[in-house]
Design an enzyme around this catalytic site. Structure first.
Site, PDB file in Angstrom:
ATOM      1  N   HIS A   1       0.860  -1.189   0.000  1.00 38.43           N
ATOM      2  CA  HIS A   1       0.000   0.000   0.000  1.00 38.43           C
ATOM      3  C   HIS A   1       0.891   1.231   0.000  1.00 38.43           C
ATOM      4  O   HIS A   1       1.939   1.260   0.612  1.00 38.43           O
ATOM      5  CB  HIS A   1      -0.906   0.018   1.241  1.00 38.43           C
ATOM      6  CG  HIS A   1      -2.054   0.951   1.097  1.00 38.43           C
ATOM      7  ND1 HIS A   1      -1.933   2.296   1.333  1.00 38.43           N
ATOM      8  CD2 HIS A   1      -3.323   0.747   0.687  1.00 38.43           C
ATOM      9  CE1 HIS A   1      -3.098   2.874   1.097  1.00 38.43           C
ATOM     10  NE2 HIS A   1      -3.961   1.961   0.706  1.00 38.43           N
TER      11      HIS A   1
ATOM     12  N   ASP B   1      -7.999  -4.937  -0.325  1.00 38.58           N
ATOM     13  CA  ASP B   1      -8.486  -5.783  -1.423  1.00 38.58           C
ATOM     14  C   ASP B   1      -8.173  -7.254  -1.227  1.00 38.58           C
ATOM     15  O   ASP B   1      -8.702  -8.102  -1.950  1.00 38.58           O
ATOM     16  CB  ASP B   1      -7.866  -5.300  -2.744  1.00 38.58           C
ATOM     17  CG  ASP B   1      -8.390  -3.929  -3.095  1.00 38.58           C
ATOM     18  OD1 ASP B   1      -7.606  -2.982  -3.149  1.00 38.58           O
ATOM     19  OD2 ASP B   1      -9.613  -3.805  -3.251  1.00 38.58           O
TER      20      ASP B   1
HETATM   21  C1  SDX Z   1      -6.016   0.272  -3.124  1.00 37.41           C
HETATM   22  O1  SDX Z   1      -4.110   4.733  -2.134  1.00 37.41           O
HETATM   23  C2  SDX Z   1      -5.075   4.115  -1.576  1.00 37.41           C
HETATM   24  O2  SDX Z   1      -5.499   4.463  -0.477  1.00 37.41           O
HETATM   25  C3  SDX Z   1      -5.653   2.937  -2.348  1.00 37.41           C
HETATM   26  C4  SDX Z   1      -6.730   2.159  -1.619  1.00 37.41           C
HETATM   27  C5  SDX Z   1      -7.973   2.963  -1.396  1.00 37.41           C
HETATM   28  O3  SDX Z   1      -8.741   2.659  -0.473  1.00 37.41           O
HETATM   29  O4  SDX Z   1      -8.260   3.862  -2.244  1.00 37.41           O
HETATM   30  O5  SDX Z   1      -6.252   1.705  -0.369  1.00 37.41           O
HETATM   31  C6  SDX Z   1      -7.169   0.933  -2.440  1.00 37.41           C
HETATM   32  O6  SDX Z   1      -5.733   0.618  -4.245  1.00 37.41           O
HETATM   33  C7  SDX Z   1      -5.196  -0.737  -2.367  1.00 37.41           C
HETATM   34  C8  SDX Z   1      -4.008  -1.283  -3.205  1.00 37.41           C
HETATM   35  C9  SDX Z   1      -4.535  -2.372  -4.158  1.00 37.41           C
HETATM   36  N1  SDX Z   1      -3.465  -2.737  -5.112  1.00 37.41           N
HETATM   37  C10 SDX Z   1      -2.862  -3.942  -5.031  1.00 37.41           C
HETATM   38  O7  SDX Z   1      -3.046  -4.769  -4.151  1.00 37.41           O
HETATM   39  C11 SDX Z   1      -1.883  -4.202  -6.173  1.00 37.41           C
HETATM   40  C12 SDX Z   1      -0.588  -4.786  -5.633  1.00 37.41           C
HETATM   41  N2  SDX Z   1       0.124  -3.749  -4.857  1.00 37.41           N
HETATM   42  C13 SDX Z   1       1.033  -2.929  -5.550  1.00 37.41           C
HETATM   43  O8  SDX Z   1       1.040  -2.826  -6.879  1.00 37.41           O
HETATM   44  C14 SDX Z   1       1.634  -1.778  -4.740  1.00 37.41           C
HETATM   45  O9  SDX Z   1       1.915  -2.239  -3.490  1.00 37.41           O
HETATM   46  C15 SDX Z   1       0.806  -0.512  -4.662  1.00 37.41           C
HETATM   47  C16 SDX Z   1       0.483  -0.006  -6.018  1.00 37.41           C
HETATM   48  C17 SDX Z   1      -0.417  -0.743  -3.870  1.00 37.41           C
HETATM   49  C18 SDX Z   1       1.648   0.541  -3.936  1.00 37.41           C
HETATM   50  O10 SDX Z   1       2.750   0.773  -4.711  1.00 37.41           O
HETATM   51  P1  SDX Z   1       3.864   1.857  -4.271  1.00 37.41           P
HETATM   52  O11 SDX Z   1       3.550   2.485  -2.985  1.00 37.41           O
HETATM   53  O12 SDX Z   1       4.103   2.731  -5.447  1.00 37.41           O
HETATM   54  O13 SDX Z   1       5.083   0.950  -3.949  1.00 37.41           O
HETATM   55  P2  SDX Z   1       6.208   0.644  -4.983  1.00 37.41           P
HETATM   56  O14 SDX Z   1       5.566   0.221  -6.265  1.00 37.41           O
HETATM   57  O15 SDX Z   1       7.144   1.796  -4.972  1.00 37.41           O
HETATM   58  O16 SDX Z   1       6.884  -0.644  -4.330  1.00 37.41           O
HETATM   59  C19 SDX Z   1       7.924  -0.531  -3.356  1.00 37.41           C
HETATM   60  C20 SDX Z   1       8.680  -1.867  -3.441  1.00 37.41           C
HETATM   61  C21 SDX Z   1       9.146  -2.190  -4.872  1.00 37.41           C
HETATM   62  O17 SDX Z   1      10.235  -3.049  -4.757  1.00 37.41           O
HETATM   63  P3  SDX Z   1      11.753  -2.380  -4.835  1.00 37.41           P
HETATM   64  O18 SDX Z   1      11.800  -1.566  -6.107  1.00 37.41           O
HETATM   65  O19 SDX Z   1      11.858  -1.533  -3.573  1.00 37.41           O
HETATM   66  O20 SDX Z   1      12.681  -3.566  -4.830  1.00 37.41           O
HETATM   67  O21 SDX Z   1       7.794  -2.936  -3.084  1.00 37.41           O
HETATM   68  C22 SDX Z   1       7.599  -3.793  -4.205  1.00 37.41           C
HETATM   69  C23 SDX Z   1       8.010  -3.000  -5.421  1.00 37.41           C
HETATM   70  O22 SDX Z   1       8.422  -3.854  -6.474  1.00 37.41           O
HETATM   71  N3  SDX Z   1       6.178  -4.127  -4.236  1.00 37.41           N
HETATM   72  C24 SDX Z   1       5.705  -5.349  -4.461  1.00 37.41           C
HETATM   73  C25 SDX Z   1       4.310  -5.244  -4.313  1.00 37.41           C
HETATM   74  N4  SDX Z   1       3.991  -3.981  -4.001  1.00 37.41           N
HETATM   75  C26 SDX Z   1       5.154  -3.297  -3.955  1.00 37.41           C
HETATM   76  N5  SDX Z   1       6.335  -6.523  -4.781  1.00 37.41           N
HETATM   77  C27 SDX Z   1       5.526  -7.595  -4.945  1.00 37.41           C
HETATM   78  N6  SDX Z   1       4.168  -7.572  -4.819  1.00 37.41           N
HETATM   79  C28 SDX Z   1       3.535  -6.412  -4.504  1.00 37.41           C
HETATM   80  N7  SDX Z   1       2.221  -6.386  -4.364  1.00 37.41           N
END
Ligand code: SDX
Length: 428
Positions: free
Chosen positions: A307, A364
């Site tokens: 998140h 989710d």
């Molecule tokens: C919602 O914003 C809100 O409030 C949203 C929400 C709402 O109520 O409106 O809460 C609803 O959208 C919840 C999120 C639902 N999405 C997912 O579950 C999709 C999977 N999650 C991700 O794609 C991700 O975690 C996000 C998009 C939710 C957040 O992404 P960020 O904050 O931009 O984090 P990032 O992409 O910069 O990741 C940081 C690190 C990275 O690795 P490094 O580059 O540091 O090595 O964490 C890794 C990412 O690759 N990473 C994941 C991951 N999420 C982040 N690796 C594997 N699986 C994941 N799910």
């Protein structure tokens, strides 16, 4: 003496006012940055460090897993208030008195009849149309049927637009679902409560008498409350940005629905179920999928994990996880995806990759399991999210209008070609 933020560049010192929020969050006001520095801007892809507005609606603390609406804890609101009561709180700022609630609910019910011509628009969609695309289109179409409610300078017309979209949105969602199922379109029944009416419109078929299941109703009421607002998430920021051009509430919400559709945002609840089913079909090797999620060369992400703000736990996920157990037990549903979900969570939360990056289950991760237990088809999961998020979109749009926020127009850093002369085709 109020605090200041200082920026020094090429021997020059620039000072910017600092503002402290109700919960001691700190912001540096850089409104004058470009003007005072001769053109310097900040760069913050994804706005991870950038505040877009001041808001009184929702406070969330990602480190402590706190979520409050207008000061009330989400744990209290899900247990003690109805969906429409929380919607009133979020939109107008206070929990309603009996009279205020009766008027609000009555005004919404008066507007729960969709224009029959909406059916002609629906006829134009293929039966296979994704309901999110249908709901976004029909929400935008409300501007055509209620042009008076698009007046963003009149408090009265804004109130009418609010009760109109709250009244009609569940009907639009139910008709989009009926279109997919090939079942007749149901009309709202104003003798029912808001969530009960939404369930009836989705499930009622002419051949049988519809009876609300109290377990389903309670779980749905709770689930939808949990989704109502989440400060400046992707879809809410979209609603504010579109509304900042003085576009109507309907047009702004239509854009927010499209933003919510993405699998990284509201589309994640559907993607979680698809991921869990893929793990089961693949033989249930959870470790294999955890390793795929960790592999930078593999685009696979663990859906429902991580998140932007919650770096500890998503309080909503905790509430939903509890309710998932209760709902499935009450309904006598055994869902293999729940077992895989719990195993996946266990393994992920003991893996340094996820722990170091503070990737925990989000709202989710479990919601899809409940929606499925409630008989909601996976295509409709994100539509349910939209029904839940509608009061938040409305409240944030209304606050943006009340504060008369300037039109949103970010800057950029140009990295393209320098000036060059035009080349005739013979010279290319
Ligand atoms: C919602 O914003 C809100 O409030 C949203 C929400 C709402 O109520 O409106 O809460 C609803 O959208 C919840 C999120 C639902 N999405 C997912 O579950 C999709 C999977 N999650 C991700 O794609 C991700 O975690 C996000 C998009 C939710 C957040 O992404 P960020 O904050 O931009 O984090 P990032 O992409 O910069 O990741 C940081 C690190 C990275 O690795 P490094 O580059 O540091 O090595 O964490 C890794 C990412 O690759 N990473 C994941 C991951 N999420 C982040 N690796 C594997 N699986 C994941 N799910």
């Amino acid at each position: 003496m109020s605090e200041i933020g200082v920026f020094e560049f090429k021997g020059k010192r620039y000072e910017f006012p600092v503002e402290i929020g109700t919960e001691n969050e700190i912001s540096i006001d850089i409104k004058t940055l470009r003007g005072t520095t001769g053109g310097i801007i900040t760069m913050d892809p994804g706005f991870k460090n950038t505040g877009s507005c001041k808001s009184e609606i929702t406070f969330l603390d990602g480190e402590k897993g706190i979520l409050r609406h207008r000061g009330y804890a989400i744990e209290d609101l899900t247990k003690k208030a109805s969906f429409l009561e929380v919607a009133y709180l979020i939109i107008f700022g206070e929990l309603p008195t009996k009279e205020q609630f009766a008027k609000f609910e009555g005004d919404i019910k008066k507007k729960s009849l969709l224009n029959e011509e909406i059916k002609d628009i629906l006829d134009g969609f293929p039966r296979s149309a994704h309901p999110m695309g249908v709901v976004s289109s029909l929400t935008g179409a409300l501007t055509a049927f209620h042009p008076k409610y698009t007046d963003v300078h009149s408090e009265e017309e804004i109130y009418n637009a609010i009760t109109n979209i709250l009244g009609k949105f569940p009907v639009i969602a139910a008709w989009a679902h009926a279109k997919n199922e090939g079942t007749p379109f149901n009309y709202a029944d104003n003798s029912l409560g808001y969530v009960e009416n939404m369930l009836m419109m989705m499930y009622k078929i002419p051949t049988t008498k519809y009876k609300t299941n109290p377990v389903v109703l309670k779980a749905m009421e709770e689930l939808l409350i949990l989704h109502q607002d989440h400060e400046q998430n992707c879809s809410t920021s979209t609603v504010r940005l579109v509304g900042s051009s003085h576009a109507s509430l309907f047009a702004s919400v239509s854009a927010g629905i499209s933003a919510l559709w993405g699998p990284l945002h509201g589309g994640a609840n559907k993607a979680v179920i698809e991921m869990l089913e893929e793990i089961i079909e693949d033989g249930g090797d959870v470790e294999k999928f955890i390793n795929k999620a960790k592999d930078k060369k593999d685009p696979f992400r663990l859906m429902g994990f991580g998140h932007r703000v919650y770096k500890n736990f998503d309080p909503r996920a905790l509430i939903i996880k509890e309710s998932a157990d209760a709902v499935l037990a009450d309904l006598g549903v055994t869902d293999p995806t729940l077992k895989v979900a719990k195993h996946l969570e266990e393994v992920a939360l003991s893996d340094p990759y996820f722990v170091d990056r503070k990737l925990f289950p989000n709202v989710d991760f479990y919601s899809g399991i409940i929606y499925r237990a409630l008989g909601i088809p996976v295509e409709m999961f994100t539509v349910m999210f939209a029904i839940g998020r509608l009061p938040g979109w409305i409240a944030q749009w209304k606050e943006m209008r009340k504060n008369n926020e300037p039109i949103g127009r970010p800057r950029q850093l140009y990295m393209g070609a320098p000036k060059r002369d035009f080349k005739e085709v013979s010279e290319r």
